[in-house]
Design a protein around this motif. Structure first.
Motif, PDB file in Angstrom:
ATOM      1  N   GLN A 133      -7.819  52.357 -27.824  1.00 19.50           N
ATOM      2  CA  GLN A 133      -7.015  53.531 -27.496  1.00 19.50           C
ATOM      3  C   GLN A 133      -6.945  54.548 -28.635  1.00 19.50           C
ATOM      4  N   PRO A 134      -6.977  55.824 -28.258  1.00 12.30           N
ATOM      5  CA  PRO A 134      -6.838  56.869 -29.285  1.00 12.30           C
ATOM      6  C   PRO A 134      -5.396  56.978 -29.796  1.00 12.30           C
ATOM      7  N   GLU A 135      -5.249  57.598 -30.937  1.00 11.21           N
ATOM      8  CA  GLU A 135      -3.927  57.793 -31.548  1.00 11.21           C
ATOM      9  C   GLU A 135      -3.178  58.907 -30.813  1.00 11.21           C
ATOM     10  N   ASP A 137      -1.008  62.330 -30.500  1.00  8.36           N
ATOM     11  CA  ASP A 137      -1.080  63.587 -31.248  1.00  8.36           C
ATOM     12  C   ASP A 137       0.205  64.363 -30.957  1.00  8.36           C
ATOM     13  N   ASP A 148      -4.010  57.770 -24.600  1.00 10.28           N
ATOM     14  CA  ASP A 148      -4.122  56.383 -24.135  1.00 10.28           C
ATOM     15  C   ASP A 148      -3.736  56.271 -22.661  1.00 10.28           C
ATOM     16  N   GLN A 177     -17.197  56.856 -23.732  1.00 12.17           N
ATOM     17  CA  GLN A 177     -16.545  57.436 -24.909  1.00 12.17           C
ATOM     18  C   GLN A 177     -16.008  58.830 -24.631  1.00 12.17           C
ATOM     19  N   LYS A 179     -14.081  61.995 -23.894  1.00 12.86           N
ATOM     20  CA  LYS A 179     -12.644  62.206 -24.085  1.00 12.86           C
ATOM     21  C   LYS A 179     -12.297  63.682 -24.110  1.00 12.86           C
ATOM     22  N   ASP A 185     -12.237  69.128 -31.410  1.00 11.40           N
ATOM     23  CA  ASP A 185     -11.486  67.901 -31.680  1.00 11.40           C
ATOM     24  C   ASP A 185     -10.442  68.123 -32.777  1.00 11.40           C
TER      25      ASP A 185
END
Ligand code: FMN
Ligand code: SF4
Ligand code: SF4
Ligand code: SF4
Ligand code: FES
Lengths: 917, 430
Positions: A133-135, A137, A148, A177, A179, A185
């Motif tokens: 999972q991504p962090e 923000d 997530d 991948q 996103k 980004d």
């Protein structure tokens, strides 16, 4: 019976064995929903282009091998569709299961569509292990990003790129991948995001959601209302709990279709700001009024004391009454507000006219579009727009001149950008290259102050190349010869060095405008706020008339109205020379009608305008004022002058939400209510009359503005008894014939109705002037304009041109928006936009403090690089009280519209090395 | 064997040079078409020839051209699909690098037939040398007036641009290619509308494979009857078979359509390497079902392959010998699709990811018995359920591996890993 074209016929098909019909253009999913069958869907959302990526909506079509995505499939006659067949269900469930396995279990929103569908289709805990999972923000003040919970449906991307056309959100990388990203980004807070929140509104899972978990609180109620800021007039819904607004969502209003901008969506907490006035205040005796404003709006107790409503109203009205009785009504004046409702505007002007006995009543339209209105009334007999913003969809050529629509009419700009994307010719003309220019086919960066040169050169081309609409000119206009003679000397080749636009470009744009099947012109204050503002507008009108580009769908003139109720406040008569519906006060017959309606005799003389009122005070001719919701101590040109005048008044009554710069000069301050706290109608730039509904109670002792006006009226000897807003509206409707068909009850059920509208079943007229113009003889007039220069040109001492204007996040003088936490977090400090090369030449850098001085004043603020400017031009937003741009501006007036020259004055720029940065 | 058409460089050295090509009748077919035939007549001849697309799907070229709207006022574009990225496929590259002018001549004739005045050759980004070959050949041909204005005095104009690709397999999918050519990410579009109606920049567009276009000059030169006489009537013509994997003589062979697969492997590619036994063949690149040794008597043409539930695809033949672990081979195939899924459709984005993950798990010996069925179910749900057929291209071979080599998958579960582990050579890339 007339034949229905093939494409407009409904299609009948079999839906799960039942014969149903689909309307033209309807997809299987939409038709099924209309017939009560809800097919699972995630990437589809009403209003967004169906993308067909999630495949939760697949159905089985008889005779086809692959399953069909029902969200993008139009049914064909006789097609047999199974939405719950084993194969379809199986696939729908597999999609949900796969997506469910990807996202975390944390709930970010009450209404996750993924969870709703998973529950509906009885999906158990998925068999697949979760992904990495991504962090989170949390860099944006208004929007929390928790990818997530993202299911890659790209609704946010389509909302950002295709709907609002901000092009911030992208979809990066490939396969699993893939996103969602912002710009390249970047964290959302440091990306080029403009905070419109459309992505949040679009997100089905809460991966994008309002910050501080506002989406997780169940509201007590939702209230349908109207945005309090600009003239676009977006309809919205307040989500309310315990008398506070949790969040705002866009509603499918006719001028916004669910879209909002950052102000409308996130600029609502000003109403609970600690500075909010909640009790009446009376100036302590012996405290002098100084042009240096030093009062702390958080604690004004050095200057003001709290008072009861009874005392404050008696004092407020008593002071005005005394001046009226001793010096006559002409010694009084009132400023109403284009931020107030139609009913407030109507009642306020009625109070001034019948209670004060003068026509000295005006409001800030004077400062925005007075010149446009003069030119329009003189040329075509009506100051309102001929066509609505929505007409961009039907136009072929769209000119936007002197308008930074992306910042000042953000949602209207999105429709212009949509039109540009759909292949329309968008022409942006502005000395400052704004965001909208990015989408334009032609961007004409003409030299400031040379509008007339550019526009006359276009007319020259149109005449020279025989592109005029002869029949239109002959049948519907007068005075064409005057124009012909006038523009003869304005060939594009001669004007090229004057306005800085290549002759061939002028010609091309002129041809495009003249020959398009439909052309629209939108203009803003870049056109109107000049001493030749009326001339500028005259040229635009002449362009439309000579080419017949007016009076058809997608074809006309649209001066973009700034405040949410500029149109309505003017219609309601907040104008010194006109009663409601632009009836001239000096017309005997008109006056008699209003005397009959109001039961008093009326002043036959036109009153004074905003800047003239200030002059009259300084001349000792005017001694008392009642100012409702306006802030001339910030918004007038050459503030010193305005502030001196305000300080000189014997008696000043201010009715407002906050202790504004103007209230600092008040003798008494009456705490009023904010838009979400009241019910009323507001007329947007499109002539749509729209209903705002009360969502909250005003805080403390703050009161409804209509009540306050009535209390004042009674104390000035008027026996007014309006039971509610509807009663005021219905009286106003008697004075404004174009509202004839728009009853209060109709507004209650329809929310938004366009005028002119003559009967209850009249849908309203979005396009006017189709057959004739509302002039005395039905014919429009050409008025030529010569080239004159700005009042104050740059010279060796003051070599820069100052342009003032607004910012996306801040509204007008900032009284509301600088107290809205999100907006103020995004734009917290005063800035000065400078061309990068000028800044380098000054030996400065971005973020340095710059001091700007004109012949009238001096301010200091931070340098911001703006390559959209031309050399020797600077731009300053006028919303920062600590660096008030209007201390610098020139009060020189347009002779016809009496509008000051906010868009041009000469200044000096230097890097301030003494102040602490 | 008759003279090569597509691999003519094997017969005529330096045929990629314009003077050599011209000396061997080069551009004669184009001249003939442009100066003596009407565009419709060219299309008619190609239709009559039964030339079917060599990019994988085998759609009749002439029929595709016929789909262009007749009454449109928009320009028509030709896109030559030179993105060749299919695993085990290397035929287009040979034409591009070695027989360059036959492709350019095919483009010229095709553009004339479909009334396109602009053609783009979308070449795989990694083919830097191929792009150079094309640029050079084009420069030479422009120099001789074979492209540009008023070609052969016929009044027909054509500009050809070489566009290097964006480095993803999906750029070869025709609508992904179009998006990429427009400067966007190669996200395939939903069809319909098909490119012939709504293609590049929203205009009618034909996308054809390199090998397809390279067949066109010979049809004009020798006539449709000649073309139809090569291989089966329903899908005839010369064909490049590319053989890789465990064979003695890997390489390309230009043969008629419809060659028995067995002959290609054993007679032309020299049979299985080191005298081993054949275990499996992927006859069509990696996107289609795998075949077992008892299926290789099939004839390599579109219809015969379909008849046994297989496809001709690109005719990139990947041969695997007895030592190959089929679980690992499939893991490599699905790793590719997982990596190359563009990520828009959830069944594909998620599905290819899961296929790959589950196969890794099986291969590493951590698989569960139900995983095999789960893989099968995911495949079923991917097929026919996405914007483009990449999802099918992953699911089809996967399901065929499971069906045809099920025991081996089960053994990976029961034995906690690969039973062949110690048995040497594994394919590095399929
Ligand atoms: C994922 C994917 C990748 C593809 N890659 C290629 C390719 O690299 N080259 C090619 O010619 N066709 C490729 N195709 C097939 C094209 O979409 C298209 O069918 C072909 O270019 C049409 O040409 P043809 O009719 O001449 O065969 C691919 C298809 C898919 C679904
Ligand atoms: S952030 Fe929300 S709207 Fe955007 S792709 Fe993810 S789930 Fe969809
Ligand atoms: S565009 Fe105007 S009306 Fe709409 S949300 Fe923004 S400020 Fe409000
Ligand atoms: S099937 Fe796969 S590759 Fe094709 S469009 Fe969908 S996600 Fe992209
Ligand atoms: S809702 Fe139709 S594919 Fe997502």
């Amino acid at each position: 019976m007339t034949a229905v074209p093939e494409s407009a016929k409904p299609t009948s098909f079999l839906l799960d064995g039942r014969a149903v019909d689909a309307l033209p253009g309807e997809t299987i999913l939409q038709a099924a929903r209309r017939h009560g069958v809800d097919i699972p869907h995630l990437c589809y959302k009403d209003g967004l282009r169906p993308d067909g990526n999630c495949r939760a909506c697949v159905v089985e079509v008889k005779g086809e091998r692959p399953l069909a995505p029902s969200c993008c499939r139009i049914p064909q006659e006789g097609m047999e569709v199974a939405t719950t067949s084993e194969r379809a269900r199986h696939s729908q469930k597999m999609v949900l299961e796969l997506l469910l396995s990807d996202v975390v279990e944390t709930t970010y929103t009450l209404g996750s569509e993924l969870e709703t569908w998973a529950r509906a289709l009885e999906i158990d805990t998925p068999r697949f292990a979760p992904r990495r999972q991504p962090e989170p923000d949390a860099s944006h003040p208004a929007i929390a990003v928790n990818l997530d919970a993202c299911i890659q449906c790209t609704r946010c991307q389509r909302a950002c790129r295709e709907e609002q056309v901000n092009d911030v959100i992208g979809y990066a990388l490939r396969g699993s991948q893939a996103k969602i990203i912002f710009d390249v980004d970047d964290p959302m807070g440091s990306s080029s995001c403009v905070g419109c929140g459309e992505c949040v509104q679009a997100c089905p899972t809460g991966a994008l959601m309002p910050a501080k978990e506002a989406g997780l609180i169940e509201p007590d109620k939702t209230v349908d209302s109207v945005c309090p800021y600009c003239g676009v007039g977006c309809l919205l819904t307040y989500h309310v709990k315990d008398n506070t607004i949790l969040q705002v969502t866009g509603r499918d209003g006719p001028s916004n279709h669910g879209r909002l901008c950052v102000k409308g969506r996130y600029g609502f907490d000003y109403i609970t700001h600690p500075h909010r006035l909640t009790r009446p205040l009376i100036r302590k005796s012996g405290i002098p009024k100084s042009t240096e404003i030093t009062i702390d709006p958080a604690d004004p107790s050095d200057v003001f004391r709290e008072a009861s409503w009874e005392e404050a109203l008696d004092f407020a009205a008593g002071g005005l009454k005394k001046i009226r009785d001793e010096k006559g009504g002409q010694a009084l004046a009132g400023f109403g507000s284009a931020k107030g409702s139609n009913e407030e505007a109507y009642l306020f002007q009625k109070l001034v006219r019948t209670g004060f006995g003068t026509n000295n009543v005006d409001h800030c339209t004077r400062l925005c579009h007075a010149s446009s209105v003069v030119a329009l009334l003189e040329g075509i007999g009506s100051g309102a727009v001929s066509n609505q913003v929505a007409d961009v969809a039907e136009a072929e050529c769209i000119i936007v001149i002197g308008s930074n629509a992306s910042e000042n009419h953000p949602v209207a700009a999105t429709f212009m950008k949509n039109a540009a994307k759909a292949g329309k010719t968008l022409v942006v003309m502005d000395p400052r290259r704004t965001e909208l220019a990015r989408h334009a086919s032609y961007y004409l960066q003409f030299k400031p102050d040379t509008d007339v040169a550019l526009l006359n050169a276009m007319m020259h081309t149109i005449i020279e190349e025989g592109l005029v609409h002869q029949e239109f000119i002959e049948q519907r206009t007068a005075g064409f010869d005057l124009i012909k003679q006038n523009v003869a000397g304005f060939s594009p080749e001669e004007m090229e060095p004057v306005c800085g636009i290549a002759a061939e470009t002028i010609r091309e744009v002129a041809r495009r405008y003249a020959t398009a099947s439909g052309s629209m012109i939108f203009w803003g204050m870049g056109v109107s706020q000049h001493i030749h503002g009326t001339d500028n507008a005259r040229c635009l009108i002449a362009l439309a008339l000579m080419t017949g580009q007016i009076g058809r769908p997608g074809t006309g003139l649209h001066p973009l109205r700034g405040q949410n109720n500029v149109q309505g406040a003017s219609d309601a008569g907040l104008i010194p020379m006109m009663f409601p519906e632009y009836q001239r006060v000096d017309n005997e017959e008109v006056r008699q009608r209003f005397e009959a309606l109001w039961g008093v005799s009326l002043d036959p003389q036109a009153g004074l305008t905003v800047v003239e009122i200030m002059d009259a005070i300084l001349d000792d001719r005017l001694h008392g004022m009642y100012i409702m919701g306006e802030n001339p101590a910030m918004s007038d040109p050459n503030l010193h002058h305005a502030r001196q005048a305000l300080a000189k008044l014997d008696h000043l009554v201010v009715q407002d939400l906050f202790l504004t710069e103007t209230a600092a000069f008040a003798d008494v301050i009456l705490p009023a209510s904010a838009l979400p706290e009241k019910t009323g109608t507001f007329t947007n730039t499109d002539r749509r009359v729209q209903l705002a509904r009360k969502a909250l109670d005003p805080p403390g002792q703050a009161r409804q503005d209509l009540d306050i006006i009535q209390e004042m009226a009674r104390r000035l000897g008027l026996d007014w008894q309006y039971h509610d807003t509807a009663a005021v509206y219905e009286e106003m409707r008697q004075a404004i014939s174009a509202l004839g068909g728009i009853s209060w009850s109709r507004l209650e059920s329809q929310d938004s109705v366009t005028y002119p509208c003559w009967t209850e079943d009249d849908p309203g007229r979005p396009v006017v002037f189709q057959k004739d113009f509302p002039t005395s003889d039905g014919i429009a007039r050409f008025v030529p304009a010569r080239l004159i220069h700005a009042d104050e040109l740059p010279d060796a001492e003051f070599p820069f041109v100052l342009i003032t204007g607004r910012q996306l996040e801040h509204w007008h003088t900032g009284a509301m928006t600088r107290r809205a936490s999100v907006l103020n977090a995004i734009e917290p400090q005063p800035v000065i936009n400078v061309h990068p090369e000028d800044l380098t030449a000054l030996d400065g850098a971005e973020g340095d403090l710059l001091t700007i001085a004109s012949r009238r004043g001096e301010i200091t603020a931070y340098a911001r690089v703006d390559a959209g400017l031309q050399r020797n031009e600077i731009f300053i937003p006028f919303c920062y009280q600590e660096a008030a741009a209007n201390l610098l501006t020139n009060e020189a007036l347009d002779p016809y519209g009496k509008i000051p020259e906010f868009k041009y004055c000469a200044v000096r720029v230097s890097v301030n090395r003494t102040a602490e940065a | 064997m008759a003279e090569n058409v597509l691999l003519r460089h094997e017969d005529v050295p330096d045929i990629h040079k314009l003077d050599v090509y011209l000396a061997h009748d080069g551009y004669a077919a184009a001249r003939q078409a442009l100066t003596t035939l009407k565009p419709e007549e060219v299309t008619a001849q190609v239709k009559e020839s039964n030339l079917r697309g060599r990019g994988g799907a085998g759609f009749p070229a002439g029929v595709k051209w016929g789909f262009l709207p007749k009454d449109s006022d928009k320009p028509v574009y030709l896109c030559c699909n030179a993105d060749e990225s299919e695993p085990g496929t290397f035929k287009d590259r040979a034409i591009i690098e070695k027989n360059t002018h036959i492709l350019l001549e095919g483009i010229l004739i095709t553009c004339y037939a479909i009334n396109a005045h602009t053609a783009y050759i979308y070449i795989r980004g990694e083919f830097a040398y191929g792009a150079k070959c094309l640029e050079q050949a084009l420069a030479e041909a422009y120099g001789q007036g074979l492209f540009g204005k008023d070609i052969f005095g016929s009044g027909f104009d054509l500009e050809v641009y070489v566009h290097r690709g964006a480095g993803a397999y999906i750029c070869g999918e025709e609508t992904g290619l179009i998006e990429s050519l427009e400067g966007k990410r190669a996200y395939p579009r939903i069809k319909p509308p098909f490119p012939a109606v709504y293609g590049l920049f929203g205009c009618p567009t034909i996308v054809n494979n390199v090998e397809t276009l390279a067949c066109v000059p010979s049809i004009i030169k020798n006539g449709p009857d000649w073309f139809r006489s090569i291989g089966p009537e329903s899908g005839p013509g010369p064909k490049i078979y590319g053989v890789s994997g465990h064979v003695e003589k890997p390489g390309m062979f230009e043969l008629p359509m419809g060659m028995p697969l067995r002959e290609v492997i054993y007679d032309y590619a020299g049979g299985i390497k080191d005298g081993k036994q054949l275990k499996a063949v992927m006859p069509a690149g990696s996107s289609f079902p795998v075949l077992t040794p008892d299926e290789i008597d099939v004839h390599m043409d579109f219809d015969s392959m379909r008849a046994i539930g297989a496809f001709l695809g690109t005719a990139g033949i990947i041969v695997m010998d007895e030592d190959t672990c089929m679980v690992r081979a499939l893991e490599i195939v699905d790793r590719f699709y997982h990596h190359e899924s563009c990520g828009q459709c959830s069944p594909c984005r998620e599905g290819t990811g899961w296929l790959h993950k589950l196969l890794v798990r099986l291969e590493e010996g951590n698989g569960k018995a139900e995983d095999i069925d789960l893989i099968d179910r995911i495949c079923t749900n991917m097929m026919g359920n996405t914007v483009c057929v990449l999802a099918d291209a992953a699911a089809m071979p996967t399901q065929s591996y499971l069906t045809k080599f099920r025991d081996e998958f089960v053994a990976h579960v029961t034995e906690g890993g690969c039973p062949l582990k110690k048995a040497a050579v594994q394919p590095e890339a399929a």
